[in-house]
Structures are given as C-alpha cells and as structure tokens.
Design an enzyme around this catalytic site. Structure first.
Site, PDB file in Angstrom:
ATOM      1  N   GLU A 228       3.650   2.974  -1.469  1.00  0.00           N
ATOM      2  CA  GLU A 228       2.681   3.877  -2.094  1.00  0.00           C
ATOM      3  C   GLU A 228       2.762   5.200  -1.345  1.00  0.00           C
ATOM      4  O   GLU A 228       1.965   5.476  -0.456  1.00  0.00           O
ATOM      5  CB  GLU A 228       1.267   3.284  -2.042  1.00  0.00           C
ATOM      6  CG  GLU A 228       0.317   3.989  -2.985  1.00  0.00           C
ATOM      7  CD  GLU A 228      -0.060   5.394  -2.526  1.00  0.00           C
ATOM      8  OE1 GLU A 228       0.657   6.370  -2.859  1.00  0.00           O
ATOM      9  OE2 GLU A 228      -1.073   5.513  -1.817  1.00  0.00           O
TER      10      GLU A 228
ATOM     11  N   GLU B  29       6.054  13.290  -1.605  1.00  0.00           N
ATOM     12  CA  GLU B  29       6.295  12.547  -0.368  1.00  0.00           C
ATOM     13  C   GLU B  29       7.667  11.881  -0.374  1.00  0.00           C
ATOM     14  O   GLU B  29       7.901  10.923   0.358  1.00  0.00           O
ATOM     15  CB  GLU B  29       5.182  11.524  -0.147  1.00  0.00           C
ATOM     16  CG  GLU B  29       3.814  12.158   0.065  1.00  0.00           C
ATOM     17  CD  GLU B  29       2.729  11.132   0.354  1.00  0.00           C
ATOM     18  OE1 GLU B  29       3.034  10.084   0.963  1.00  0.00           O
ATOM     19  OE2 GLU B  29       1.567  11.380  -0.032  1.00  0.00           O
TER      20      GLU B  29
END
Length: 312
Positions: free
Chosen positions: A102, A111
């Site tokens: 995640e 990210e």
C-alpha cells in the site's frame, strides 16, 4: 520520524478493511507466504499473520522500521520477519505467494508503486502469485465551480497597485489536494472519464500519459480538472478516492487552468495528463487543455506543468 503520517493510515478504517478483505481472499491459513512492501508500522503484515499466513516478510527502509519491529514483538507475531531495506535493494529475496504494497498517494503513483511492484513481480513473487493491488484506474473530470480557482487568484487582489502575476503563474502551475462536492464537477462528477490504467507488476512504465474529452450539453465555465483513482486490490475488493466513495485519508487533486475556459453547448474540451515518477527525481506532472468549437476547430489551448510551479 513522521509518526503522525502513520497515525493517519492506522485511522483510515476504509483502507484497512479493504486491505484485510483482500488478504483474506488470497491467504490459505498455514500455507500462504506474504511480502509486505513499504510496511510502515507493520499493520498490513500483522493482518496477514492474523489471517494465518505461514510466513510474512515486512520490507521497510524508513526509520519507522524500528516501530514495526517493536510492534511485531509486542504482538508475538513469530511468523513475521522485518527486513530494514527497500524491497528493490534486497539481494536474492525469498519468493512468496502474495506481495502486498500500500504505497499509494493522493496522486496514485507518487510513491513509485509501479517500479516497486514491477521489481517485486520479477524477483519476489512466485510463479502464479498474487500482487495487491492488482490495478489502478485514474480518472479526471472538469471542475465547474469557481471556488478552488478563486483561492489561487489571491495574488490579483492584494491591492497597493502591485502586480504579482509572476507568483500567480507559479500558483497555477501546481497541483492541489482538495475535496470536491458533486456540485463542483461536470454532471455532478458522473462525467468523470478514465485516462490511464496501470496493471501493477506487469506494467513497468512509470511514465504515464492519457487524454479524454467532453462535449458539453449546456454552457459551462471550466476552471480546471479534478482527479481521483480506484485501486482494484483483488477481484471484488476496491479502494477509491472518488468524491462519492467512502471517505479515506486520501483526497482528490485539483489541476487548475491559467484562465477559465468558457464553453457553449456542443463545444468540447480535451485534457491531456502526463506524469513520470522515480525514486531519484520524484513525481512530475503536466496537463494541457484544448477548447474546440462546435465544428471541431481549436479555439484556445493551455499547457501547465508542475516543474513551472517551483521558484527557480
């Protein structure tokens, strides 16, 4: 250590429940091995352990890894092993049945989840294994409410007979985390269109580009574009940052225009979005919009770029 950031993740019950539901569907108690990449405080890895995973490897490169190690000990999770590095740095990693990561942001790819899971599929995942999330769908829709735009135009109202247009231009070449209501968006948000889909693990291209267009049924002034994403974790389990989805710690993004576009009925607008992300250079976003008349002739074009939004 940014523990406050991790507190927001722990407090996000929608996120946590979706991840738990996804893991429950793919873990066979006593048999399944799991790698949690970007483990943070260790919550997802602990979920996997509680669901019966035979072995859970938690990869975390940031200083919060110390918290994960202590949390694993406090919970007596003997099937868990914390490895203090980024998964891509791990030499000859053990292969697992499930990789979960995640590492999603308000902009889904900020990210570097594409690079991370492409590497994980090649080096961490067993043949036939499962990656969570499986896919990310990215959406965009015109913003027809002026409130978000007016907020960025404060430079023009400072007074004192001053010209702050250079600062205004920088402001408009930026992307903003915002929460939108249905009334802010074309057709209440139902006009949102998908401009990009990433199949994580299989797609190794972290440079993304897509375009979509709308032909308006009624006149509107367009002030920019709203963005959100939907992640398919496993079949039947999704997470979404859409305005009408269950609320999470994520929000939508606002991509402004330099000047509002005034469209008449039957005129159209085309938006192109592009991004590139890397661990070394971060995330770069660019967007452009073209206004077409009823006959398809271009009336106006605007191009904005996050790189132009930084003070040189």
């Amino acid at each position: 250590m940014r523990i406050e950031y991790h507190r927001t993740l722990i407090a996000d019950r929608v996120r946590n429940q979706a991840l738990h539901d996804a893991l429950r569907r793919v873990i066979t108690p006593g048999a399944t091995t799991v790698a949690d990449i970007g483990a943070g405080t260790g919550l997802i890895g602990l979920m996997a352990a509680k669901l019966g995973a035979r072995e859970v490897i938690l990869y975390e490169a940031a200083e919060v890894v110390a918290v994960a190690e202590e949390t694993i000990r406090a919970n007596g999770a003997t099937v868990c092993e914390v490895i203090p590095c980024h998964s891509a740095e791990m030499e000859d990693p053990p292969r697992v049945d499930v990789v979960v990561s995640e590492t999603l942001g308000n902009y889904a790819l900020e990210e570097n989840i594409i690079d991370t899971l492409a590497d994980a599929r090649l080096r961490h995942l067993k043949d036939g294994g499962v990656i969570i999330p499986a896919r990310v769908h990215q959406f965009v829709v015109p913003v027809i409410s002026d409130g978000f735009y007016r907020e960025l135009m404060v430079w023009d109202g400072v007074g004192f007979d001053l010209d702050l247009s250079a600062a205004r231009t920088l402001s408009l070449n930026n992307v903003y985390v915002r929460s939108f209501a249905a009334d802010d968006l074309l057709d209440g948000g139902k006009a949102a269109k998908e401009w990009d889909t990433v199949t994580l693990g299989s797609d190794a291209n972290s440079a993304r580009e897509g375009e979509v267009s709308w032909t308006l049924a009624a006149p509107h002034r367009i002030y920019g574009f709203a963005y959100w994403w939907q992640a398919e974790l496993v079949p039947g389990v999704t997470l979404s940052t859409a305005p009408d989805a269950p609320r999470t710690h994520w929000e939508q993004l606002y991509f402004p225009l330099e000047t509002p576009m005034v469209l008449e009925a039957s005129e159209s607008v085309l938006v192109t979005l592009s991004s590139r992300s890397s661990e070394e250079a971060g995330t770069h976003l660019a967007w452009s919009a073209v206004h077409f008349d009823r006959d398809g002739a271009s009336k106006a074009r605007q191009s904005l770029d996050l790189d132009k939004g930084w003070i040189p």
